[in-house]
Design a protein around this motif. Structure first.
Motif, mmCIF file in Angstrom:
data_model
loop_
_atom_site.group_PDB
_atom_site.id
_atom_site.type_symbol
_atom_site.label_atom_id
_atom_site.label_comp_id
_atom_site.label_asym_id
_atom_site.label_seq_id
_atom_site.Cartn_x
_atom_site.Cartn_y
_atom_site.Cartn_z
ATOM 1 N N ASN A 47 0.800 -1.226 0.000
ATOM 2 C CA ASN A 47 0.000 0.000 0.000
ATOM 3 C C ASN A 47 0.836 1.281 0.000
ATOM 4 O OD1 ASN A 47 -2.417 -1.497 0.029
ATOM 5 N ND2 ASN A 47 -2.356 -1.628 2.277
ATOM 6 N N HIS A 48 2.143 1.149 -0.191
ATOM 7 C CA HIS A 48 3.010 2.320 -0.288
ATOM 8 C C HIS A 48 3.695 2.315 -1.653
ATOM 9 C CE1 HIS A 48 2.877 3.490 4.043
ATOM 10 N NE2 HIS A 48 2.564 2.192 4.174
ATOM 11 N N THR A 49 3.695 3.469 -2.324
ATOM 12 C CA THR A 49 4.296 3.581 -3.659
ATOM 13 C C THR A 49 5.183 4.810 -3.724
ATOM 14 O OG1 THR A 49 2.330 2.564 -4.669
ATOM 15 C CG2 THR A 49 3.832 3.752 -6.137
ATOM 16 N N VAL A 50 6.389 4.615 -4.249
ATOM 17 C CA VAL A 50 7.300 5.718 -4.508
ATOM 18 C C VAL A 50 7.512 5.792 -6.019
ATOM 19 C CG1 VAL A 50 9.599 6.682 -4.144
ATOM 20 C CG2 VAL A 50 8.433 5.478 -2.280
ATOM 21 N N GLY A 51 7.249 6.950 -6.614
ATOM 22 C CA GLY A 51 7.362 7.099 -8.066
ATOM 23 C C GLY A 51 8.415 8.107 -8.459
ATOM 24 N N PHE A 52 9.024 7.855 -9.614
ATOM 25 C CA PHE A 52 10.016 8.776 -10.181
ATOM 26 C C PHE A 52 9.773 8.878 -11.671
ATOM 27 C CE2 PHE A 52 14.081 9.314 -12.437
ATOM 28 C CZ PHE A 52 14.449 10.560 -11.948
ATOM 29 N N SER A 53 9.721 10.100 -12.204
ATOM 30 C CA SER A 53 9.572 10.285 -13.646
ATOM 31 C C SER A 53 10.631 11.247 -14.161
ATOM 32 C CB SER A 53 8.170 10.812 -13.992
ATOM 33 O OG SER A 53 7.972 12.105 -13.475
ATOM 34 N N TRP A 54 11.012 11.019 -15.407
ATOM 35 C CA TRP A 54 12.088 11.802 -16.030
ATOM 36 C C TRP A 54 11.707 12.061 -17.480
ATOM 37 C CZ3 TRP A 54 17.492 9.262 -17.331
ATOM 38 C CH2 TRP A 54 18.294 10.200 -18.003
ATOM 39 N N ASP A 55 11.498 13.323 -17.824
ATOM 40 C CA ASP A 55 11.256 13.742 -19.209
ATOM 41 C C ASP A 55 12.510 14.423 -19.733
ATOM 42 O OD1 ASP A 55 8.649 12.866 -19.025
ATOM 43 O OD2 ASP A 55 7.855 14.820 -18.482
ATOM 44 N N GLN A 56 12.987 13.982 -20.883
ATOM 45 C CA GLN A 56 14.194 14.556 -21.475
ATOM 46 C C GLN A 56 13.895 14.936 -22.918
ATOM 47 O OE1 GLN A 56 17.385 14.713 -19.795
ATOM 48 N NE2 GLN A 56 17.969 16.042 -21.480
ATOM 49 N N VAL A 57 14.191 16.183 -23.277
ATOM 50 C CA VAL A 57 14.003 16.662 -24.651
ATOM 51 C C VAL A 57 15.293 17.337 -25.086
ATOM 52 C CG1 VAL A 57 12.682 18.146 -26.187
ATOM 53 C CG2 VAL A 57 11.531 16.985 -24.298
ATOM 54 N N ASN A 58 15.989 16.734 -26.060
ATOM 55 C CA ASN A 58 17.244 17.274 -26.576
ATOM 56 C C ASN A 58 17.071 17.637 -28.044
ATOM 57 O OD1 ASN A 58 18.222 16.540 -24.084
ATOM 58 N ND2 ASN A 58 19.404 14.786 -24.827
ATOM 59 N N SER A 59 17.735 18.709 -28.472
ATOM 60 C CA SER A 59 17.735 19.078 -29.883
ATOM 61 C C SER A 59 19.097 19.652 -30.236
ATOM 62 C CB SER A 59 16.639 20.103 -30.188
ATOM 63 O OG SER A 59 16.841 21.298 -29.470
ATOM 64 N N SER A 60 19.486 19.465 -31.491
ATOM 65 C CA SER A 60 20.772 20.008 -31.939
ATOM 66 C C SER A 60 20.703 20.340 -33.415
ATOM 67 C CB SER A 60 21.899 18.998 -31.685
ATOM 68 O OG SER A 60 21.716 17.827 -32.446
ATOM 69 N N ILE A 61 21.286 21.474 -33.766
ATOM 70 C CA ILE A 61 21.483 21.885 -35.151
ATOM 71 C C ILE A 61 22.912 22.390 -35.252
ATOM 72 C CG2 ILE A 61 20.768 23.437 -36.999
ATOM 73 C CD1 ILE A 61 18.044 23.559 -35.829
#
Length: 902
Positions: A819-833
């Protein structure tokens, strides 16, 4: 290109015709009684791979079509309480009957694994328990993990890469295509299974006569009468104070269903789009549209980043909706549906942009920087009333809808432009844009002896009134335009009235799987545009009617067509072969101009699908269409579309004519026995136009756009492939995808012609794993490679740039204690020109305690831990390069209580 298409089609038809064999027969028990629902599979000897399968009908009959290069194959028969049977047979067409021996089947041997995905005819069923994780709460949470099914960012559900045409709950279509509310708020614990109805024809009287290539989703609940729903109440710390409330009770009964939904927040969640129509059903049901505004005029808009909306949306939204369905007769054939929703939303947006314009033959190189701050205000009300009878002996559907918008946009902009001189300008902009819209759609199918008579009618009336104010007038910096007598404000008034009516009648004849439907119809559309632009002058002081418009654009199209449909066990074909008499007239009394076009066109649309080897579907489609423009390409007076763009058409130009040729092919494989799905697609489009935009741009970025008469093309080739598999042993669903889109189009700028070519490749990977009892994982990643090539006789337009992008989304949940939850999220957006590289990372962490007895969750979540406040990106195209910096939501902490209504 023709060689590529020919090679692809050759390979395509080779696959269809290579070594297809059919085995059929009957399965009986020791007493000679037929055994229904027995599975018959074909496998290659020594390989644990199923080539094809079939299920016996109520008479014990089966039929399996397969493809193999082996001389012999293994045929296996399994049935409940019968001893499994295996026999090696030759790779040939044959009829084989089998008698099975009785043998008690231990329940232990019937594992959930075999029931996880089942198929019967055109219906594939998914047991939801096989795909969910401990952290999933709603139907949408689990749907994203089912092989073959994908949920887009806007909520659209795709099956094998194509949008579904219906979304049912216990066989009823309560939401009429706006299924986002149910998908996002229906508790997963109320659902027994998700059914995919392949080749689904929603109109029952047509189900054996007119085929469909689209799939539908049916949500089968555990109980035939269900009172349920989902709620959330949250508050948070930030500037300003944060809130998030979601209350969505639902009821699904045998005679009635309803959903009431209220959602409000100011923490970046875009809930107002849940009412959008995502599935449009069959054209035989009539016509439905997402009513929207004709947004001609715009204030300067701050940029938005390529990020999840929750990262940057500064909102204050209230969204209320109600949907009700009831059967109004004892046979449960007639349904009444009433839907309504209201949106009140305020959005703030801010960005900084620096643009370096390349030099052209007429304009020197320059740099323009711009700060824009926006406030967007949305007030929207929509109501809909639907009467439906959908029975084997007749069909009737009438849909009446009304929408009203009271929208307003604001902008504060600061611009610095440098060329030969440097100018600094400040502008305040306001746009008012009320819109009223009314539609009524009627379709009925009446059986007449062995025939069907279909009558359809659609009426649409809409008014758009828009007023754009820019102050001071000196903020404007458009080529050849200056304020009149140092005016304080420039005002653009605009009004559009649109009336559209489509009426048709057809009669259907059916015989031996074929249905022929001759049809006659009349489509009419009349659009009136009036506009006035005040306090500007053009060139050497020109004013007056060049800034006014009074245009009526009329399209009248009587037509005749023949529909051809065929369906057998393996083949499906539908075609529409219309001949249209296009009569277009543009009248401008201000300029004494009246232009007409009368042209007869043949616009066929053909689709052919072949199903083979139990798991494969292959299809080819093609169509030709013509479009003769709209009022937005026919007016002759100037219209200020935005503070940096003024448009005008030449009254001497002909009526626009756009001809589109399109063809495509698709190979699809879905095997529920080994949980494997894949599809391969190719599409070619060629658009030929007789007018081309010819904009003039100055050093400040201001544009005046005209159109000139010149044939031009826009050609695109698109390839895509996706394969997904569920691994029951590891409780893992994985898929990979690839797409390649090449497009080429002709363009002009400052009287210089050039050609734009874009090549976009993308790679995608998705993984979901619930193998460990203490952890679950979701991971999505995509790589994009873009190349843009501009070529011209003028060297200043020759340019080649490459852009690379990488995006991934990781969500990991740990369950250290029950009944216990630990969450982790990671959004990564890379761009190069080139040497310009930008990496944008975002991290969230959450803790959730579940009160299991009451089914209540308490969640504490910290979003954007690194407190990243801006998003940076760099862009290059044929005429400029730009650096953009966009304001994001700061770090914030939310405490939320989540619960089910029952």
């Amino acid at each position: 290109m023709k060689k590529n298409i020919s090679l692809f089609l050759m390979l395509f038809f080779t696959v269809l015709t290579f070594a297809q064999k059919t085995v059929s027969g009957k399965i009986t028990d020791d007493d000679g009684m037929a055994i229904p629902s027995a599975s018959v599979t074909i496998e290659e000897p020594g390989k644990d791979a199923i080539l094809a399968y079939g299920i016996t009908n109520s008479k014990g009959e089966y039929k399996v079509t397969f493809t193999s290069a082996e001389s012999n194959v293994d045929l296996k028969v399994k049935a409940f309480n019968q001893k499994p049977l295996t026999k090696q047979i030759s790779n040939s067409d044959q009829n084989l009957n089998f008698k099975m021996q009785s043998e008690a089947t231990e329940i232990k041997e019937v594992q959930l694994k075999t029931k996880m995905i089942t198929a019967r005819g055109d219906t594939i069923s998914y047991d939801l328990k096989a795909f969910n994780s401990k952290n999933d709460r709603t139907l949408a949470d689990v749907m994203r993990k089912i092989p073959g099914i994908e949920v887009n960012k806007d909520g659209t559900i795709l099956y094998q890469g194509n949008a579904i045409n219906k979304f049912y709950v216990n066989g009823k279509d309560l939401m009429e295509g706006g299924y986002g509310t149910i998908n996002n708020s229906l508790p997963k614990d109320a659902v027994q299974k998700v059914e995919v109805l392949e080749n689904h024809q929603p109109v029952k009287i047509l189900q054996d006569k007119v085929p469909s290539d689209q799939a539908a989703i049916n949500i089968k609940l555990k109980n035939s009468v269900t009172m349920t729903g989902r709620g959330e109440v949250g508050t948070g710390f930030g500037d300003p104070w944060l809130w998030n409330v979601k209350l969505t009770p639902m009821f699904f009964g045998q005679k009635s269903q309803w959903v009431v939904n209220y959602k409000t927040n100011n923490m970046g969640e875009q809930v107002e789009n849940e009412g959008n129509i995502l599935a449009f059903g069959s054209s035989w049901e009539g016509r439905r549209i997402n009513a929207g505004q004709n947004n001609w005029l715009n204030v300067d808009n701050a940029s938005t980043p390529d990020l999840p909306v929750r990262r940057y949306l500064m909102n204050n939204v209230h969204y209320l909706s109600a949907n009700y369905l009831v059967n109004i007769d004892k046979k449960k054939e007639w349904e009444l549906k009433a839907n309504a929703n209201y949106t009140n939303n305020t959005v703030e947006r801010e960005s900084y942009k620096q643009t370096d314009y390349f030099a052209t033959a007429n304009v020197p190189a320059s740099k323009v920087t711009q700060n824009i701050f926006n406030n967007f205000y949305t007030d929207k009300l929509k109501g809909e009333l639907i009467f439906t009878k959908n029975a084997k002996k007749g069909f009737f559907k009438n849909t009446t809808s009304f929408s009203q918008f009271w929208n307003a946009d604001r902008a504060i902009a600061d611009r610095v432009s440098t060329s030969l001189n440097t100018s600094t300008r400040h502008g305040e902009e306001a746009l008012e844009s009320p819109t009223s819209s009314f539609q009524n759609s009627l379709s009925t199918i009446i059986p007449w002896k062995e025939k069907m008579v279909n009558l359809r009618s659609f009426i649409n009336y809409q008014t758009d009134k828009q007023t754009l104010n820019i102050s001071p007038a000196s903020y404007l910096e458009v080529p050849a335009f200056t304020p009149v007598n140092n005016s304080e404000t420039v005002i653009q008034n605009f009004r559009l009235k649109t009336f559209e009516a489509n009426h048709s009648a057809n009669i259907g004849f059916s015989k031996s799987g074929w249905t022929f439907t001759p049809e006659v119809g009349f489509n009419f559309k009349r659009t009136s545009l009036t506009s006035n632009l005040y306090n500007l002058q053009y060139g050497n002081g020109q004013q007056g009617e060049i800034f006014n418009n009074d245009l009526t654009y009329t399209t009248a199209i009587p037509y005749g067509s023949l529909g051809v449909n065929f369906k057998s066990e393996s083949w499906m074909l539908f075609a529409n072969l219309p001949v249209n008499s296009n009569n277009i007239k543009a009248e401008d009394p201000l300029r004494n101009v009246s232009r007409t076009t009368n042209k007869v066109t043949f616009e066929p649309n053909i689709f052919v699908q072949y199903s083979f080897a139990s798991f494969f579907k292959a299809s080819v489609n093609g169509n030709i269409s013509n479009n003769f423009g709209e009022v937005n390409s026919a007016y002759a007076g100037f219209v200020m579309l935005s503070p940096s763009s003024i448009n005008a058409m030449d009254p001497n130009n002909p009526i626009p004519q756009n001809n589109t040729k399109s063809t495509g092919t698709r190979l699809e494989y879905r095997n529920p026995l080994n949980n494997l799905f894949f599809n391969v697609n190719y599409r070619f489009n060629d658009v030929k136009r007789n007018l081309i935009a010819d904009p003039d741009r100055n050093s400040a970025g201001g544009i005046i756009s005209r159109y000139i008469e010149q044939d031009n093309h826009a050609i695109s080739n698109a390839y895509s492939a996706e394969i997904g598999k569920y691994f029951p042993k590891f409780k893992t669903n994985a898929s990979v995808s690839y797409s390649n889109n090449t497009s080429r189009s002709d363009a002009y700028l400052n009287r210089g012609a050039y050609t734009n070519k874009n090549i976009v490749q993308s790679y995608g990977f998705k993984l979901n794993n619930t193998y460990f009892s203490w952890m679950s994982l979701d991971y999505n990643a995509s790589i994009s490679l873009t190349k843009q090539i501009s070529t011209s006789l003028l060297p200043e337009y020759n340019n080649e740039t490459s852009r690379n992008g990488f995006t991934h989304n990781l969500a990991v949940y740990f369950y250290p204690i029950e009944n216990h939850t630990v969450g982790f999220s990671w959004d990564q957006v890379n761009s190069s020109i080139g040497s310009q590289k930008y990496n944008n990372a975002f991290y969230d962490i959450s803790y959730q305690f579940s009160w299991a007895k009451k089914k209540i969750d308490f969640e504490l979540k910290w979003m954007n831990i690194a407190n990243r406040k801006v998003f940076e990106t760099y862009d290059v195209n044929a005429t400029y390069n730009s650096y953009t910096r966009i304001q994001l939501r700061p770090s914030q902490v939310m405490f939320t209580v989540k619960f089910n209504f029952k």
